[in-house]
Each structure stands twice: as structure tokens, then as C-alpha cells.
Design a protein around this motif. Structure first.
Motif, mmCIF file in Angstrom:
data_model
loop_
_atom_site.group_PDB
_atom_site.id
_atom_site.type_symbol
_atom_site.label_atom_id
_atom_site.label_comp_id
_atom_site.label_asym_id
_atom_site.label_seq_id
_atom_site.Cartn_x
_atom_site.Cartn_y
_atom_site.Cartn_z
ATOM 1 N N ALA A 52 17.741 -34.216 21.241
ATOM 2 C CA ALA A 52 16.421 -33.667 20.958
ATOM 3 C C ALA A 52 15.397 -34.759 20.673
ATOM 4 O O ALA A 52 14.202 -34.507 20.706
ATOM 5 N N LEU A 53 15.854 -35.968 20.388
ATOM 6 C CA LEU A 53 14.951 -37.067 20.086
ATOM 7 C C LEU A 53 14.530 -37.760 21.372
ATOM 8 O O LEU A 53 15.352 -38.015 22.246
ATOM 9 N N GLN A 54 13.251 -38.057 21.485
ATOM 10 C CA GLN A 54 12.759 -38.732 22.676
ATOM 11 C C GLN A 54 12.799 -40.237 22.460
ATOM 12 O O GLN A 54 12.443 -40.721 21.389
ATOM 13 N N PHE A 55 13.215 -40.955 23.477
ATOM 14 C CA PHE A 55 13.270 -42.403 23.405
ATOM 15 C C PHE A 55 11.884 -42.965 23.657
ATOM 16 O O PHE A 55 11.203 -42.600 24.605
ATOM 17 N N CYS A 56 11.457 -43.865 22.789
ATOM 18 C CA CYS A 56 10.158 -44.518 22.937
ATOM 19 C C CYS A 56 10.398 -46.021 22.790
ATOM 20 O O CYS A 56 10.620 -46.507 21.684
#
Length: 90
Positions: A52-56
Motif C-alpha cells: 500500500a506504500l508508494q515508493f518515492c
């Protein structure tokens, strides 16, 4: 290893004095109750899936084509590169 949640369980058919803290893995057979609890209390802690976490990615600020400029605290302006600061404040 990993995140752990405990829930304060009110057991059906028992008095309020017999409530217990139960780890989430003891409540695997009641996902609808867990889901209803988190829907009713959205601010309650919950486990977030890594998917659910987006990679930035981080931007690289160590390489630049611009020359560094200093800030002059007396005039409250950035100095031109290579220009000496005329005043200092202590």
C-alpha cells in the motif's frame, strides 16, 4: 518480527470484568469483526501492507551545475557567487 496489534476483546456471554487483551493472530477467525472495528474507529492503529506504500526515490542533491551561494543575514538576501559578504551579525 513485524508489527503486532492487540485488541481489547469483550467476550460474548461474559461480564465486562472478563475483557482481555488479545493479539491479532488469536482473532484470525473473526475478520469481519476486526474490519468493522477499524471502519468504526479509523484512527485506531492498524497494520499497513507494504504494497500500500508508494515508493518515492530520493533526489540527488549532491551534484549540481550551479555554484553555491551564501545567504547574507544582514541584508536578508542571497549573495552572488564569489561576492564577499560585507557585514556580519553576532
Amino acid at each position: 518480527k513485524g508489527a503486532k496489534l492487540d485488541y481489547f476483546v469483550y467476550w460474548k456471554g461474559y461480564s465486562f470484568t472478563e475483557r482481555t487483551w488479545e493479539p491479532d493472530h488469536h482473532l484470525k477467525n473473526s475478520p469481519s469483526l476486526i474490519s468493522a472495528f477499524h471502519h468504526k474507529h479509523p484512527a485506531a492503529p492498524s497494520i499497513i501492507a507494504a504494497a500500500a506504500l508508494q515508493f518515492c526515490p530520493y533526489k540527488n542533491f549532491t551534484t549540481t551545475t550551479e555554484k553555491p551561494c551564501l545567504f547574507d543575514w544582514v541584508t536578508n538576501r542571497f549573495t552572488d557567487c564569489g561576492v564577499k559578504i560585507l557585514g556580519t551579525r553576532i
